[in-house]
Design an enzyme around this catalytic site. Sequence first.
Site, PDB file in Angstrom:
ATOM      1  N   LYS A   1     -11.859   0.989   5.515  1.00  0.00           N
ATOM      2  CA  LYS A   1     -12.323   0.291   4.314  1.00  0.00           C
ATOM      3  C   LYS A   1     -13.454  -0.679   4.671  1.00  0.00           C
ATOM      4  O   LYS A   1     -14.483  -0.244   5.118  1.00  0.00           O
ATOM      5  CB  LYS A   1     -11.130  -0.410   3.650  1.00  0.00           C
ATOM      6  CG  LYS A   1      -9.846   0.447   3.597  1.00  0.00           C
ATOM      7  CD  LYS A   1      -9.936   1.640   2.672  1.00  0.00           C
ATOM      8  CE  LYS A   1      -8.778   2.614   2.839  1.00  0.00           C
ATOM      9  NZ  LYS A   1      -7.453   2.033   2.686  1.00  0.00           N
TER      10      LYS A   1
ATOM     11  N   TYR B   1       0.846  -1.203   0.000  1.00  0.00           N
ATOM     12  CA  TYR B   1       0.000   0.000   0.000  1.00  0.00           C
ATOM     13  C   TYR B   1       0.885   1.260   0.000  1.00  0.00           C
ATOM     14  O   TYR B   1       1.895   1.316   0.709  1.00  0.00           O
ATOM     15  CB  TYR B   1      -0.897  -0.042   1.244  1.00  0.00           C
ATOM     16  CG  TYR B   1      -1.716   1.193   1.446  1.00  0.00           C
ATOM     17  CD1 TYR B   1      -2.830   1.457   0.653  1.00  0.00           C
ATOM     18  CD2 TYR B   1      -1.375   2.120   2.423  1.00  0.00           C
ATOM     19  CE1 TYR B   1      -3.568   2.606   0.828  1.00  0.00           C
ATOM     20  CE2 TYR B   1      -2.121   3.273   2.607  1.00  0.00           C
ATOM     21  CZ  TYR B   1      -3.212   3.512   1.810  1.00  0.00           C
ATOM     22  OH  TYR B   1      -3.948   4.655   1.980  1.00  0.00           O
TER      23      TYR B   1
HETATM   24  C1  LIG Z   1      -6.166   2.380   3.130  1.00  0.00           C
HETATM   25  C2  LIG Z   1      -5.144   1.357   3.441  1.00  0.00           C
HETATM   26  C3  LIG Z   1      -4.205   1.555   4.467  1.00  0.00           C
HETATM   27  C4  LIG Z   1      -4.130   2.837   5.270  1.00  0.00           C
HETATM   28  O1  LIG Z   1      -5.267   3.026   6.038  1.00  0.00           O
HETATM   29  P1  LIG Z   1      -5.798   4.468   6.524  1.00  0.00           P
HETATM   30  O2  LIG Z   1      -7.012   4.109   7.294  1.00  0.00           O
HETATM   31  O3  LIG Z   1      -6.041   5.287   5.307  1.00  0.00           O
HETATM   32  O4  LIG Z   1      -4.718   5.051   7.369  1.00  0.00           O
HETATM   33  C5  LIG Z   1      -3.306   0.542   4.721  1.00  0.00           C
HETATM   34  N1  LIG Z   1      -3.306  -0.603   4.003  1.00  0.00           N
HETATM   35  C6  LIG Z   1      -4.183  -0.819   3.019  1.00  0.00           C
HETATM   36  C7  LIG Z   1      -4.121  -2.098   2.255  1.00  0.00           C
HETATM   37  C8  LIG Z   1      -5.130   0.150   2.699  1.00  0.00           C
HETATM   38  O5  LIG Z   1      -5.990  -0.076   1.689  1.00  0.00           O
END
Ligand SMILES: *Cc1c(COP(=O)(O)O)cnc(C)c1O
Length: 385
Positions: free
Chosen positions: A202, A105
Site C-alpha cells: 500500500k 483487515y
Molecule cells: C492490504 C492489507 C493487509 C495485507 O497485506 P498484503 O500485502 O495484501 O498481504 C494487511 N493489513 C491491512 C490494513 C491492509 O490494508
Amino acid sequence: MARLIKGLDTKLIHAGEPEPLIGGAVTMPIFQSSTYEYAGQTSYHDLRYIRLNNTPNHTVLHAKLAALENAEAALVAGSGMAAISAALFTVLGGGGHLLAQDCVYGGTHDLFVDEFPRFGLSVDFIDGDEPATWREAIRPNTKAIYVESMSNPLLQVSDLQAAVDFAAENGLISIIDNTFASPINFRPAELGFDLSIHSGTKYLNGHTDIVAGAVIGRADLVESIKHTQNHLGGSLDPHACFLLHRGMKTLAVRVRHQNESALKIARWLEQHRAVARVNYPGLESHSNHLRACELFDGFGGVLSFELEGGLEAAVGFMERVTIPISAPSLGGVETLITRPSTTSHSGMSAADRARAGIGDGLIRLSVGLESSDDLIEDFETALSG
Ligand SMILES: *Cc1c(COP(=O)(O)O)cnc(C)c1O
C-alpha cells in the site's frame, strides 16, 4: 563526517543507505543473487541466502524502516499477510491466545478465524473503544493485543494509548497494523508499541506494482520473527525489495498530498446534499476525530461514504465517475474506488457487515495523486447524473 539524518524526509532518502556507495552508484543496485560466498558463519540464520532475509537489498530496507518509525529493528516480508502471520506465529507460540480489535483487515480476520484454530491458537475480539471491557477477555495463555491504526472501511481509531498501557500492565506484547496511517502520519514505537506491521503493498511502495510487508519494532522480537520467517519462507525477492525501496523515497510527499487531498474531498462530500454520511477521521463529525488529532500527524488518504440514494445511487455513482479505477487495495498513486461489501468485506455475512456498520451502499475511496479539483469535479458530475 557522517551525514546529518534527522527528519523523516531525510531518512526516507538517506537512512540505511550503504556507506561508501556501492561502486559509486547513487541508487542501491539490485543484488540478483540467491546465495553468497560462505564466510565461516556458525549459525544457519547467518548464512547469506535470499530466503534468510539478509541480502544487501534486505538490510538497507531494514535499517531505513526502523529509522522511519524510530524503532530498534525491522524486517521486510513477501506480503503484508506474510509479515502478520510470521509475527503472530512467533509471538503466540504454541497454544497462545490473542486479543484483537474487532473489524480488522479481512485477510487478517480470516487468518484468525480460519487458520488459528488449526494450529492451536485462539482469538477473542475486543471493542477498541472500550478498554474497560478488555480485562475480562484475558486468559492465562493470552500473549498479545492486536489493533490497527485506522479500521477499514470506517476509519475508526481505537484507544491506542490504552492498548499500549494494557499490554504493559498485563505482560502482553502490543502489536499494531500501521498500514493505513503509514510512518508519515504515525510511528507506533513512539507511543510504546512493541511491534508495528505494514502491508508494503500500500503506502510504503505506493505504486500498485508489488506485494510486500514489513514488521518494525523491538530488536529481540524482530530477530525471533525473522527466524520464523526464515523457516516459513515468506521472504521478499530482491527485485521487489528494490521497487519497495524506490517507492519509499517519495513516501512523505505522496502521503502529505494524500492527507490534504482526502481532507478536502471529505469536506466537500460532507456538505453535498446527495451524500448521507462521510467517514474520515479528519472531519470534526467523525467520532474519533479528537483522538486522531492527538495521535496522528495527518489523517491518511482513505475515506468512505454513503449516498442518500443508498445502494442504487452508489452503483450509479461508481459507474459514472471517470477518474477513479474500480478496484480493491489502497495507498497507490491512482485513486481507487470500491464497495467493501463486494470486495474487502465480501467474506463476511450480510448480517455481520450490517452489525459492523458496513452497508451495501458504502463506498470506499483511496485518494491518489491526481488533482483534487479534478476529482471533485468528476464526483460533482457523477452525483448529479
Ligand atoms: C492490504 C492489507 C493487509 C495485507 O497485506 P498484503 O500485502 O495484501 O498481504 C494487511 N493489513 C491491512 C490494513 C491492509 O490494508
